[in-house]
Every structure is written in structure tokens, then in C-alpha cells.
Design an enzyme around this catalytic site. Sequence first.
Site, short mmCIF file in Angstrom:
data_model
loop_
_atom_site.label_atom_id
_atom_site.label_comp_id
_atom_site.label_asym_id
_atom_site.label_seq_id
_atom_site.Cartn_x
_atom_site.Cartn_y
_atom_site.Cartn_z
N ASP A 96 0.86 -1.19 0.00
CA ASP A 96 0.00 0.00 0.00
C ASP A 96 0.90 1.24 0.00
O ASP A 96 2.06 1.18 0.39
CB ASP A 96 -0.92 0.02 1.22
N SER A 97 0.31 2.36 -0.42
CA SER A 97 1.05 3.61 -0.39
C SER A 97 1.44 4.00 1.04
O SER A 97 2.36 4.79 1.23
CB SER A 97 0.19 4.72 -1.01
N CYS A 100 -4.13 -1.24 -2.39
CA CYS A 100 -4.27 0.21 -2.51
C CYS A 100 -5.07 0.46 -3.77
O CYS A 100 -4.72 -0.04 -4.85
CB CYS A 100 -2.87 0.83 -2.64
N GLU A 152 -5.52 10.50 8.31
CA GLU A 152 -4.08 10.56 8.63
C GLU A 152 -3.80 11.49 9.80
O GLU A 152 -2.84 11.32 10.52
CB GLU A 152 -3.29 11.02 7.40
N CYS A 207 -11.37 3.29 -1.27
CA CYS A 207 -10.10 3.81 -0.75
C CYS A 207 -9.87 3.13 0.60
O CYS A 207 -10.81 3.01 1.40
CB CYS A 207 -10.16 5.32 -0.59
N HIS A 261 -8.59 4.03 3.27
CA HIS A 261 -8.76 4.81 4.49
C HIS A 261 -10.23 4.96 4.91
O HIS A 261 -10.52 5.24 6.05
CB HIS A 261 -8.20 6.22 4.31
N1 DGL Z 1 -4.26 3.73 -0.19
C1 DGL Z 1 -4.82 4.75 -1.02
C2 DGL Z 1 -6.03 4.20 -1.77
O1 DGL Z 1 -6.63 3.19 -1.40
C3 DGL Z 1 -5.21 5.98 -0.22
C4 DGL Z 1 -4.04 6.77 0.30
C5 DGL Z 1 -3.26 7.49 -0.77
O2 DGL Z 1 -3.79 8.42 -1.40
O3 DGL Z 1 -2.10 7.12 -0.97
O4 DGL Z 1 -6.42 4.76 -2.76
#
Ligand code: DGL
Length: 272
Positions: A8-9, A71, A156, A190, A192
Site C-alpha cells: 500500500d502507499s 491500494c 491521517e 479507498c 482509508h
Molecule cells: N491507499 C490509497 C487508496 O486506497 C489511499 C491513500 C493514498 O492516497 O495514498 O487509494
Amino acid sequence: MGPIGVFDSGYGGLTILEEFQRQLPGYDYLYLGDNARTPYGNRSFNVVYEYTLEAVRYLLGSGCPLVILACNTASAKALRSIQQNDLPALAPDSRVLGILRPTVEAVGRITRSGHVGLLGTQGTVQSGSYAIEISKFHPEIQLTSLACPMWVPLVECGEHNSPGADFFVAQYLDRLFAADPQIDTLILGCTHYPLLLPKIRQHTPRGLNIITQGPLVAASLADYLRRHPEIESRCNRGGQTRYLTTEASRKFEEMASVFTRKKISAHQISLI
Ligand code: DGL
């Protein structure tokens, strides 16, 4: 033999990993969060692709026979190119999968009105990847998509339960339902957004189906492993998870507690 790689990012993929650990506890996992370069959500196609490729290369190099892009932004913008252009040269016997397909497959079973809403990052929405996949699998579905650029920062910053979060949660949801009042199913596209679920419920009509991805993606992984013994037999079964981050490990360990109830010990690596 090796662990299942989960990329993941940043922290968000922990919401997906947690379901893997719950539904498939026997396997080893190697989680990698590119926290030093997060968020990916508003970055251009090429940047997301380059960053994701570096992470995938690292996980394959660490012996993962299977890598899940946990992600949405990376799945939407980089998965196809990596599968088609890079994987055959990097590791032809290994696999890289994303989290859009299992989500899209589930939508068709859930919606009754055929009107579906998608919330995600700018990158995910602008890529059109969900729209393309949905029109392939369920051409009858009418999809309305909206980017929610304020939601990732809210989480965040640990503000997702605060009264201030209500304003931004309501703002995007009002816009989405104004665009299509017949929506009966909402995709939280997403990683989050599950943390905002209590507030999303408060600001949406009762009876709305809200799709959070973790359980779906984990069930789909279980199904994939059943159908692909050549990959499954190469996945280590020790029930252990290691956590890697491109940021300081202490920072990751502290912040991870927002996304998972597990106590995490992380290790810092560099992708460049
Ligand atoms: N993990 C990213 C997603 O699911 C969200 C966080 C980011 O923008 O890096 O799109």
C-alpha cells in the site's frame, strides 16, 4: 517459497491485511507501506506506476510468489501495466493482483436499483478504472463516482472521529446523492474510508449498502488460492507477518494503531 506480499502507499492497506490475517491466518505476509512517498491519491499516472513498480520489484525480490496491491490508487493506475509489461520479465511465475476486481464482482450481487456510487481518491476516480471494470462485468449498472480528497488527510491526522469530520463527510456524500438519488450501493474505494464508516452511516440514507473492501478482497484471495495450487503451494504457512515501511519505523508503529488493533513492529527499507 515466500510470504504473500501486501503493498500500500502507506497505512491504509493494513485494513485489507487485517482481513487476510483473519480469514487466512495460516499464511505468512510481508506488508510494505511506502509511507515516505504517501499519499499516492493525487499523483500522476506515471509517478504512481513508477512507485508501485519499485515496491512490487522489492516484494518479488524478497521471495513473494504473490503480491496484492492493497491500494485502490495503485490498483487503478499501475496494476494493468505491471501485469502486462513488467511481470513477464521480472518474475513470470509470480502474480500481482489488485483490489478493484473483487470489489466490482461483489457490486453486481449487492445492488437492487442498479445505481452505484463510488468514492475514492482523485487518482482512482480520474483513472476511470472502476467504471471500465463495472461496464465489463455489469453493463446494466449506472455508476456515479466522486473524489473525496479531504478524507485521507482527515484519517491521517486522526480527525476521523472528530466533529469537524462531519462537515467533509456530509459535503461529499451530499454531492454524490444529488448527482444520483437512486444510489442504493456505495463503494468505499479507498483503504482509508472504512475508518470513516460510522460518520458515513450517519450521513447516508438508512438501508444503503456500503461496501468496505477488506472482507471481500480476503474472500477473493481465499478463492484465488484454492483455484491456483501452483501459487498457493509456494506461499509460506507460518502464520507470521513482517511489516516494512519506507519511513521511520517508529512513526509507522505509532500510526499503525489507528488502522489496526495489532501491535506492530516495523522495519525501515529504501525503494530507491
Ligand atoms: N491507499 C490509497 C487508496 O486506497 C489511499 C491513500 C493514498 O492516497 O495514498 O487509494
